[in-house]
Design a protein around this motif. Structure first.
Motif, PDB file in Angstrom:
ATOM      1  N   THR B  11      49.786  43.872  39.925  1.00 41.45           N
ATOM      2  CA  THR B  11      50.665  44.807  40.627  1.00 41.45           C
ATOM      3  C   THR B  11      52.111  44.674  40.148  1.00 41.45           C
ATOM      4  O   THR B  11      53.047  44.982  40.872  1.00 41.45           O
ATOM      5  CB  THR B  11      50.615  44.548  42.142  1.00 41.45           C
ATOM      6  OG1 THR B  11      50.908  43.159  42.354  1.00 41.45           O
ATOM      7  CG2 THR B  11      49.268  44.894  42.717  1.00 41.45           C
ATOM      8  N   GLY B  12      52.287  44.209  38.910  1.00 43.32           N
ATOM      9  CA  GLY B  12      53.639  44.111  38.354  1.00 43.32           C
ATOM     10  C   GLY B  12      54.108  45.462  37.832  1.00 43.32           C
ATOM     11  O   GLY B  12      53.497  46.506  38.091  1.00 43.32           O
ATOM     12  N   ASP B  16      52.395  49.384  37.834  1.00 40.37           N
ATOM     13  CA  ASP B  16      53.044  50.613  38.312  1.00 40.37           C
ATOM     14  C   ASP B  16      53.002  51.702  37.247  1.00 40.37           C
ATOM     15  O   ASP B  16      52.636  52.846  37.531  1.00 40.37           O
ATOM     16  CB  ASP B  16      54.510  50.328  38.696  1.00 40.37           C
ATOM     17  CG  ASP B  16      54.644  49.798  40.112  1.00 40.37           C
ATOM     18  OD1 ASP B  16      53.857  50.220  40.984  1.00 40.37           O
ATOM     19  OD2 ASP B  16      55.535  48.969  40.350  1.00 40.37           O
ATOM     20  N   SER B  36      45.553  41.933  43.766  1.00 42.31           N
ATOM     21  CA  SER B  36      46.768  41.130  43.601  1.00 42.31           C
ATOM     22  C   SER B  36      46.516  39.766  44.215  1.00 42.31           C
ATOM     23  O   SER B  36      45.808  39.663  45.219  1.00 42.31           O
ATOM     24  CB  SER B  36      47.946  41.808  44.299  1.00 42.31           C
ATOM     25  OG  SER B  36      49.070  40.964  44.260  1.00 42.31           O
ATOM     26  N   SER B  38      48.660  38.292  45.801  1.00 44.85           N
ATOM     27  CA  SER B  38      49.388  38.340  47.074  1.00 44.85           C
ATOM     28  C   SER B  38      48.945  39.548  47.877  1.00 44.85           C
ATOM     29  O   SER B  38      49.030  40.686  47.416  1.00 44.85           O
ATOM     30  CB  SER B  38      50.893  38.428  46.774  1.00 44.85           C
ATOM     31  OG  SER B  38      51.539  39.279  47.690  1.00 44.85           O
ATOM     32  N   GLU B  40      50.361  40.861  50.374  1.00 44.81           N
ATOM     33  CA  GLU B  40      51.511  41.721  50.663  1.00 44.81           C
ATOM     34  C   GLU B  40      51.800  42.671  49.498  1.00 44.81           C
ATOM     35  O   GLU B  40      51.964  43.872  49.688  1.00 44.81           O
ATOM     36  CB  GLU B  40      52.738  40.826  50.931  1.00 44.81           C
ATOM     37  CG  GLU B  40      53.976  41.591  51.340  1.00 44.81           C
ATOM     38  CD  GLU B  40      55.238  40.723  51.192  1.00 44.81           C
ATOM     39  OE1 GLU B  40      55.101  39.474  51.105  1.00 44.81           O
ATOM     40  OE2 GLU B  40      56.340  41.307  51.137  1.00 44.81           O
ATOM     41  N   ARG B  41      51.857  42.097  48.298  1.00 44.91           N
ATOM     42  CA  ARG B  41      52.152  42.940  47.142  1.00 44.91           C
ATOM     43  C   ARG B  41      51.031  43.955  46.894  1.00 44.91           C
ATOM     44  O   ARG B  41      51.262  45.099  46.515  1.00 44.91           O
ATOM     45  CB  ARG B  41      52.361  42.083  45.886  1.00 44.91           C
ATOM     46  CG  ARG B  41      53.732  41.429  45.836  1.00 44.91           C
ATOM     47  CD  ARG B  41      54.129  41.053  44.406  1.00 44.91           C
ATOM     48  NE  ARG B  41      53.146  40.180  43.773  1.00 44.91           N
ATOM     49  CZ  ARG B  41      53.138  38.848  43.888  1.00 44.91           C
ATOM     50  NH1 ARG B  41      54.073  38.231  44.580  1.00 44.91           N
ATOM     51  NH2 ARG B  41      52.203  38.128  43.283  1.00 44.91           N
ATOM     52  N   ALA B  44      51.418  46.822  49.450  1.00 38.34           N
ATOM     53  CA  ALA B  44      52.547  47.698  49.096  1.00 38.34           C
ATOM     54  C   ALA B  44      52.187  48.591  47.912  1.00 38.34           C
ATOM     55  O   ALA B  44      52.483  49.792  47.900  1.00 38.34           O
ATOM     56  CB  ALA B  44      53.782  46.860  48.763  1.00 38.34           C
ATOM     57  N   PHE B  45      51.526  48.005  46.933  1.00 35.36           N
ATOM     58  CA  PHE B  45      51.126  48.756  45.744  1.00 35.36           C
ATOM     59  C   PHE B  45      50.147  49.873  46.113  1.00 35.36           C
ATOM     60  O   PHE B  45      50.287  51.025  45.674  1.00 35.36           O
ATOM     61  CB  PHE B  45      50.473  47.791  44.747  1.00 35.36           C
ATOM     62  CG  PHE B  45      50.236  48.352  43.378  1.00 35.36           C
ATOM     63  CD1 PHE B  45      51.179  48.187  42.363  1.00 35.36           C
ATOM     64  CD2 PHE B  45      49.058  49.041  43.080  1.00 35.36           C
ATOM     65  CE1 PHE B  45      50.945  48.694  41.092  1.00 35.36           C
ATOM     66  CE2 PHE B  45      48.823  49.559  41.816  1.00 35.36           C
ATOM     67  CZ  PHE B  45      49.772  49.389  40.812  1.00 35.36           C
ATOM     68  N   THR B  56      42.365  40.422  47.369  1.00 37.03           N
ATOM     69  CA  THR B  56      42.977  39.273  46.696  1.00 37.03           C
ATOM     70  C   THR B  56      41.926  38.521  45.881  1.00 37.03           C
ATOM     71  O   THR B  56      42.207  37.449  45.356  1.00 37.03           O
ATOM     72  CB  THR B  56      43.639  38.320  47.701  1.00 37.03           C
ATOM     73  OG1 THR B  56      42.639  37.904  48.632  1.00 37.03           O
ATOM     74  CG2 THR B  56      44.781  39.003  48.424  1.00 37.03           C
ATOM     75  N   SER B 161      59.906  39.688  34.988  1.00 40.80           N
ATOM     76  CA  SER B 161      59.122  38.662  35.689  1.00 40.80           C
ATOM     77  C   SER B 161      59.302  37.299  35.045  1.00 40.80           C
ATOM     78  O   SER B 161      59.466  37.176  33.827  1.00 40.80           O
ATOM     79  CB  SER B 161      57.635  39.028  35.661  1.00 40.80           C
ATOM     80  OG  SER B 161      57.417  40.200  36.396  1.00 40.80           O
TER      81      SER B 161
END
Lengths: 398, 398, 398, 398
Positions: B11-12, B16, B36, B38, B40-41, B44-45, B56, B161
């Protein structure tokens, strides 16, 4: 995630560009049937693009039961008739530029579409080039302040089909063919709600043996005070020159869509077999573009049209916009004849627009025209006298 | 006309870009699940791109029953593990660049993919920019004769990153991050069947407090005699500089992919709220690109990958290509240490390539070095003596 | 306000350029006598430029009693002999580039000039282009921080006179002809006191039937860590490509001296009688320069030389500089043979130069690799661990 | 080989540019005395440029016994008075642009100069830029056929001295300050013997608190049918934009004199002490020019003036030309008021000019509008019917 089924009317160059786009990349939309007056051209077109059905009946193409959307890629003098038929059929309709040969015809088309309640889109591709979309967004975001001036230039050595050169069939010459693009680009930059007040045009037939104009320069004055300026020509040498420039109180934008986009090639002509497209030559310095249907806006245009249709909203370029364009072109032709500014005669749906204004800073009541910092740190102020309006300067420590 | 269902790993920034492309315009393909580390990430993605499921567990994402194709957008050190899992699952696999941290790892990946018999694609986007595709085609068509030299330059102020900056996780510095693009661009221009023989590299850490190189210049010598040259930097100021130049016996090509593409904007910074993307500043002269995912090649890259998958053919950029790139980068690192040309150690699948040659015209048996026409119509010939090789000139009426 | 009286040795293309400059605009300097081996060429040259006297005796030209300054525009293999004669005569001497065929010859020339105590200038015009002068000044003023990399490129389709192509007479091929310019441009940007340590070169004869190299790419490593890179070619197609690029820790400079300088012309070839100079063609897109002797640096070069002579100071480009250039070219030829970096063997007169360095900011003792501001206002820090050197990131409110 | 001795009237920015040029490089001409109303400014100017004498009496400066040539660099409203004094003194006179505030004043000046029989030169520098001179020569040589259209654009953020902004002292605003350049550039391209017939102008005060116009777009129609178009602005952001474009029946010319001339620099602003001249900023992307007095035409202008004076011929830009420019500007102001085309009221000394014409090829008596070669080798002809003028196409084997 379903795609749209399309009837394509017309098999000229614009039909090719449209279908190349609609079938391009990983698109989910497809042309299901193509109409051409000529059975031979229809068949060749269908083969070229993998279209299942072809017909020489416009009515049949429009009323094809699988068709959602009718795309009109016909000569200007056939738009009104075709659109009436699509309205009758109650289908979504996308019409190539210009909408009509003049504002009267355009207004009847607009009324037809609105009475029928069908979805209508105006296929003004050059407002949808990725650069233009991003620039419009930058302007809207305030990146260059208030727009004061827009130049849009579109010139090439002349169109490929006979009807373009025929004033009666096309409605005019280079203004109708190319100026329609420029006008809509200008309107997007000054703001579509910014009323075009009047128009001043020079037009002449300098080179080609035709009745229509092959060169024109036109000014459009908007309610905000902004000026639009466009140059069109069918006598340009060196390829296709598509450039836009925007000046604002806080910045400047220059767009080049064709001849200088970061692809430059020199060829001695010694290499065999290579044919560069749409360039005047295959030797010497050549300036191709990357992906032509992207760079000319076709991809983003059809995406907007279909997304708008899916979402039940208006597209960025509407049939009303097409009508405004025709009204401005009519004023241009009147001005070229009368040799004076001519008002734009249009049923205006936007509201009023305020005049461009910059806050004027003052010093002792006099307006500050300019301020410069001197090498010794003091400020030089150029001031306009509050009473007489004469201009003078002072140097101050403040 | 069915689209593909995709699992996205990572999801870096690259995830995107990939998803923006896959879901862009009127595409029929869709990401069905995103992985991901994470939660959370991942969430969001998924929200950002309208993706139905998130997990995950990499295994779960890969083995999702609806998934046809797994796209790997993970840091370099995780490619091998992820690809092994996809091979196990027997699904199509597309891996971001570079394929691996070194040729040994890349070779194991290649073997894994080929043993499993799965479809593999190497996501080298910059070979797919519309300009590059058209230029490769022009070169293949003979427009510039035999290629003698290619320059590929990719520089910017450094990645976003942390892992990129870590030699162990990334496999190196600017060469691994940026040089992998350049190498493949060069190979496409000199011909993929043209064997890279040896490599000479300069690399240094001039500015950043890291162990990896932040600047490098590398030469690659090919069997035809052609030379590839690339310059990479994480210390460039002024944006992102992506340029390619190709010289041939009959012509020249210059490509500019980012900073000078026909969109130029000056902003005083006085307009509020506007944020230009990926530029060092929002004031002064700025040089945005039109549609970034088009201009950087993402759109054409995924189209080729999916069309290849649909058609049962190889994509333009294969896993083997990714392995060759790693082999060349390994030679570059060896050369930066040894300070001499180092051979490229690769299992070569191409055949031999003939040396660039121009037919030599002769006059009285002497090779003609140059010929010029004088103002009086006579010809001046610069000749290389057939015996001694010394060079002299004559003027002739012939 | 008195001008200088000049003896011009040589009537080739460079003699024309020099005299055009010396007699150009409102100059107060004049060529009083011209030397040519050929009486015919000498007479034609004298007529062309309004020069009162001509001779086939080099000695006579040098010892002309009215002459202050001798300008040497002879082939490389004649420089040493001519300079010895000028030194004997005790006159000021300006020698064209390169100074000599190799460093040994150059060193003898340097010794001759210094023993005689005469004024000597090295006519390296491309360091004197107005753009280069202004850019050198900007770099010296700190506009781009510390220089990390310089690229100088000089390519065209090959020289006009036979002796250039003859390795023995010229001392080499494209490196000696064109690389000498590039080296001095690079030295001016990295700083003339910045010692060139070693050189890595690729050179090959790819196209022309000659013994000398027609293409080369050369890297020069300087004591500061900066890298110079030059590309020279006698096989370029499309005109004359003269470009320089400079990267620094705080900025970037791009100079284009010939093909893209703001004069762009398309000609169909239909207009009769027009002949564009020095372009490969008179049709298609052409890219002339404004005033060639200004743009190529000749005007500022001779101004500096004569002002230096008048003022009793050294010119910007000295005979010692010419010797350093030859020493670097010698190392390049050795490297092209040995295929490894070769040290520059030169009697260095500059002092030491410190390594490029940027102050490293720290957070908790870890070096900050990069810092970004997140949308929510917090800062993301990419850090290099003070112990292990591994790279990680944190987000902080500070 | 003697130089000229000059009296310089005025110590503003233009006086600096003129003197920098006159004393530049190896020039043999010198300013011997400078006049300023202010003793302080005169002294500072004299020191800056090494001028021996300074005076606050214009008469004294003009009648200085050593002076050959008087250069007038005064505000517009002082030209007539100064020129009368120079005529009285019987010396050569060179006057800055514009010649006068309006055509009436200009005509009186012309009469004064001609009655006195003195040498007069019109210091219109931008017609003398090296690019412009070469382009005018290319056009005259037929490289682009008949000129159909010229665009000249000159915009910046506004002048430095107060009097420019004062309509009464200057005679107008941006048209008088900048348009005078554009008009003469246009005239040189369409041919000075090509009579300007009428003018259409838009002018407005959009941004600054002044009475004069700060923006204008003006069209000039010439007897040949060619159109001149100029755009001037005191509100441009991003530096100084000086561009000319010329379209002809056989070609195209694009000139860029300032912002894109092959010198591009990015500076983070981190380097200390550097000040870029005349740019809006010292940070971000900057676009300096090489040698400003060369690029803006000052060097070639003064060379032509003095060579003309020495040779007893007219310079390229005469006092009569200055008068024609004023006449065209007067028509522009009338048109901006009347909102229609206004005739140019001028005592025309040129003869008549024929209309642009291209030979029309015919097929069966119909004029050929366009001809294209089809892929199968046949020719497609677009024809204009000899009777009706309607346009149609045929395909032929001939």
């Amino acid at each position: 995630m379903d795609g749209r089924k399309i009837s394509m009317l017309g098999t000229g160059l614009i039909g090719d560009f449209y279908t190349m786009t609609l079938h391009g990349q990983r698109s989910r939309d497809r042309v299901g049937v193509v109409y051409s007056r000529s059975e031979e051209r229809g068949r060749a077109f269908a083969e070229r693009w993998g279209i299942p059905r072809t017909t020489t009946s416009m009515e049949e193409a429009i009323n094809d039961p699988e068709t959602d959307v009718v795309v009109i890629g016909l000569p200007n003098f056939l738009h009104e008739e075709a659109i009436a038929m699509v309205a009758e059929a109650g289908k979504a309709m996308l019409c190539t530029k210009p909408l009509a040969r003049n504002a009267e015809e355009a207004k009847r088309i607009l009324d037809t579409v609105e009475s029928a309640g069908i979805f209508g889109g105006y296929l003004e591709d050059l407002c949808y080039t990725p650069k233009t979309l991003k620039a419009i967004q930058a302007v809207a975001g305030g990146a260059i302040g208030d727009v004061t001036w827009v130049r849009s230039r579109e010139t090439h050595p002349g169109p490929h089909s006979a009807w373009f050169w025929d004033k009666d069939k096309a409605g005019g010459g280079a203004i109708v063919d190319l100026g329609c693009h420029c006008i809509e680009i200008i309107r997007n930059f000054v703001g579509k709600g910014n009323r075009p007040l009047d128009v001043m045009a020079w037009a002449d037939t300098l080179v080609h043996p035709i009745k229509a104009e092959d060169n024109a320069v036109v000014l459009i004055r908007f309610e905000s005070g902004a000026i639009g300026q466009f140059e069109v020509s069918w006598t340009f040498r060196g390829g296709m020159d598509l450039r836009d420039e925007v000046a604002g109180t806080e910045g400047t934008i220059w767009l080049n869509h064709f001849l200088r986009t970061g692809y430059e090639m020199y060829s001695s002509g010694g290499g065999k077999g290579y044919v560069a497209e749409k360039l005047e030559s295959t030797e010497g310095w050549l300036f191709p573009v990357g992906d032509e249907v992207v760079e000319l806006g076709y991809v983003d245009m059809f995406s907007d049209m279909f997304e708008a249709l899916d979402a039940g909203r208006e597209p960025m370029e509407t049939i009303y916009d097409g009508y405004v364009v025709n009204a401005i072109m009519d004023a241009a032709y009147r001005s070229a004849d009368s040799r004076r500014w001519e008002p734009v005669d249009v049923e205006w749906r936007g509201g009023p627009t305020e005049r461009i204004s910059k806050d004027v800073a003052r010093h002792d009541g006099h307006a500050i025209v300019k301020e410069e910092v001197l090498p010794d740190g003091r400020r030089k102020l150029i001031l306009s006298d509050k009473d007489s309006g004469s201009v003078f300067d002072i140097v101050t420590d403040e």
